[in-house]
Design a protein around this motif. Structure first.
Motif, mmCIF file in Angstrom:
data_model
loop_
_atom_site.group_PDB
_atom_site.id
_atom_site.type_symbol
_atom_site.label_atom_id
_atom_site.label_comp_id
_atom_site.label_asym_id
_atom_site.label_seq_id
_atom_site.Cartn_x
_atom_site.Cartn_y
_atom_site.Cartn_z
ATOM 1 N N PRO A 138 0.803 -1.235 0.000
ATOM 2 C CA PRO A 138 0.000 0.000 0.000
ATOM 3 C C PRO A 138 0.829 1.275 0.000
ATOM 4 O O PRO A 138 0.369 2.307 -0.511
ATOM 5 N N PHE A 139 2.040 1.234 0.536
ATOM 6 C CA PHE A 139 2.827 2.465 0.643
ATOM 7 C C PHE A 139 3.301 2.988 -0.710
ATOM 8 O O PHE A 139 3.741 4.141 -0.813
ATOM 9 N N ILE A 140 3.218 2.170 -1.781
ATOM 10 C CA ILE A 140 3.603 2.679 -3.096
ATOM 11 C C ILE A 140 2.391 3.101 -3.925
ATOM 12 O O ILE A 140 2.533 3.419 -5.115
ATOM 13 N N TYR A 141 1.206 3.117 -3.328
ATOM 14 C CA TYR A 141 0.012 3.567 -4.056
ATOM 15 C C TYR A 141 0.274 4.964 -4.603
ATOM 16 O O TYR A 141 0.735 5.859 -3.884
ATOM 17 N N GLY A 142 -0.025 5.166 -5.897
ATOM 18 C CA GLY A 142 0.254 6.464 -6.494
ATOM 19 C C GLY A 142 -0.401 6.635 -7.848
ATOM 20 O O GLY A 142 -1.439 6.034 -8.136
ATOM 21 N N LEU A 180 11.612 -7.500 -10.260
ATOM 22 C CA LEU A 180 11.539 -6.173 -10.868
ATOM 23 C C LEU A 180 11.084 -5.102 -9.881
ATOM 24 O O LEU A 180 10.859 -3.956 -10.268
ATOM 25 N N LEU A 181 10.966 -5.480 -8.606
ATOM 26 C CA LEU A 181 10.500 -4.525 -7.593
ATOM 27 C C LEU A 181 11.387 -3.280 -7.490
ATOM 28 O O LEU A 181 10.853 -2.162 -7.435
ATOM 29 N N PRO A 182 12.729 -3.391 -7.472
ATOM 30 C CA PRO A 182 13.533 -2.166 -7.387
ATOM 31 C C PRO A 182 13.276 -1.190 -8.538
ATOM 32 O O PRO A 182 13.200 0.028 -8.327
ATOM 33 N N LEU A 183 13.105 -1.741 -9.741
ATOM 34 C CA LEU A 183 12.822 -0.890 -10.897
ATOM 35 C C LEU A 183 11.454 -0.222 -10.766
ATOM 36 O O LEU A 183 11.280 0.961 -11.096
ATOM 37 N N ALA A 184 10.484 -0.974 -10.256
ATOM 38 C CA ALA A 184 9.148 -0.422 -10.061
ATOM 39 C C ALA A 184 9.151 0.682 -9.006
ATOM 40 O O ALA A 184 8.464 1.702 -9.158
ATOM 41 N N MET A 185 9.910 0.483 -7.955
ATOM 42 C CA MET A 185 10.015 1.506 -6.913
ATOM 43 C C MET A 185 10.607 2.793 -7.482
ATOM 44 O O MET A 185 10.155 3.902 -7.166
ATOM 45 N N LEU A 190 9.709 8.327 -9.737
ATOM 46 C CA LEU A 190 9.636 9.250 -10.869
ATOM 47 C C LEU A 190 8.241 9.849 -11.005
ATOM 48 O O LEU A 190 8.083 11.037 -11.289
ATOM 49 N N ASP A 191 7.223 8.993 -10.813
ATOM 50 C CA ASP A 191 5.845 9.478 -10.908
ATOM 51 C C ASP A 191 5.564 10.597 -9.906
ATOM 52 O O ASP A 191 4.792 11.515 -10.183
ATOM 53 N N ARG A 196 3.944 14.342 -15.333
ATOM 54 C CA ARG A 196 3.632 13.835 -16.663
ATOM 55 C C ARG A 196 2.203 13.319 -16.688
ATOM 56 O O ARG A 196 1.667 12.917 -15.656
ATOM 57 N N ALA A 197 1.620 13.304 -17.874
ATOM 58 C CA ALA A 197 0.218 12.885 -17.987
ATOM 59 C C ALA A 197 0.039 11.411 -17.651
ATOM 60 O O ALA A 197 -0.894 11.031 -16.954
ATOM 61 N N ASP A 198 0.959 10.575 -18.148
ATOM 62 C CA ASP A 198 0.844 9.133 -17.939
ATOM 63 C C ASP A 198 1.799 8.655 -16.861
ATOM 64 O O ASP A 198 2.892 9.199 -16.691
ATOM 65 N N SER A 199 1.377 7.616 -16.155
ATOM 66 C CA SER A 199 2.262 6.984 -15.193
ATOM 67 C C SER A 199 3.333 6.176 -15.913
ATOM 68 O O SER A 199 3.093 5.607 -16.982
ATOM 69 N N THR A 200 4.529 6.126 -15.326
ATOM 70 C CA THR A 200 5.601 5.303 -15.862
ATOM 71 C C THR A 200 5.172 3.839 -15.879
ATOM 72 O O THR A 200 4.695 3.310 -14.893
ATOM 73 N N GLY A 201 5.323 3.208 -17.028
ATOM 74 C CA GLY A 201 5.032 1.782 -17.123
ATOM 75 C C GLY A 201 3.680 1.427 -17.701
ATOM 76 O O GLY A 201 3.403 0.253 -17.928
#
Length: 243
Positions: A138-142, A180-185, A190-191, A196-201
């Protein structure tokens, strides 16, 4: 979700690393937990049908989807009976009990998630199984979650409590999408910092990167044969109806 999200899903569900990799994960867990030959199986929230051919390997499949565009797309690729409906108050097949009900990244889209699980319980035969995947941490909700119309991400204890309140017993609860968690974090960071209009990924990566991500993600199937992944972007849970 918005129509544009379903159209993007249609474009991505065959070849995008996440959809392909998640099917590998789903197949791994279904092989572990499917308990009888040719069970009656229901997928709720099938979208444009990306999982239906996989699920046909495990039983007699029915499906539910709330979006008409997604239903029409799914019917182009599958002969499975797909009815329009939604959780918690508009679920079709009222007189048909199921052995397995699947929700793959659906529960987070349902505002009344506790009520949804209670309804699902009533549609299972005694001893029937629920198979779900949900976004974790939940802490990465964005921005990525809001773009996908997620009400929430789940932690383990929250999900366990919800299922127990809905009269399920947990058979297995496991993280996945770990490597792939470190890359997602980093992408979530970045988000938060870039406007930016779109979220990364959200968009498909270049073909070479897509292939590399798929190989990394699907390698987790091998790892999970021997160890329990300690953390991940997603969780899988198999739960059994009590009684």
């Amino acid at each position: 979700m918005e129509l544009s999200s379903y159209k993007k899903m249609c474009e991505q569900q065959e070849n995008h690393w996440w959809f392909k990799g998640r099917r590998k994960i789903i197949e791994f867990f279904l092989k572990k937990h499917s308990f009888k030959k040719q069970p009656e199986l229901l997928e709720i929230g099938c979208g444009p049908g990306g999982n239906l051919e996989l699920l046909k390997k495990f039983g007699n499949v029915f499906a539910v989807e709330m979006n008409s565009y997604a239903i029409n797309e799914a019917k182009k690729h599958s002969d499975i009976l797909i009815e329009r409906g939604s959780l918690p108050d508009d679920l079709p097949f009222p007189d048909k009990p199921f052995d397995i009900i699947c929700l793959f990244d659906v529960l987070e889209h349902v505002e009344q998630d506790k009520q949804a699980l209670q309804v699902i319980n009533t549609r299972l035969r005694a001893g029937g199984q629920l198979m779900i995947t949900v976004p974790a941490l939940p802490f990465i909700y964005g921005k990525h979650d809001t773009a996908l119309h997620h009400y929430r991400r789940y932690d383990k204890q929250q999900l366990i409590k919800l299922l127990e309140q809905a009269d399920f017993t947990i058979q297995e609860l496991s993280y996945f999408n770990t490597l792939l968690l470190p890359l997602a974090m980093f992408a979530r960071l970045l988000d938060k910092t870039l406007k930016r209009a779109d979220s990364t990924g959200l968009n498909s990566p270049p073909a070479l990167i897509n292939k590399m991500f798929f190989k990394i993600f699907s390698f987790e199937v091998f790892l999970m044969k021997y160890l329990k992944l300690p953390l991940g972007l997603s969780m899988f849970c198999a739960a059994k109806k009590n009684g």
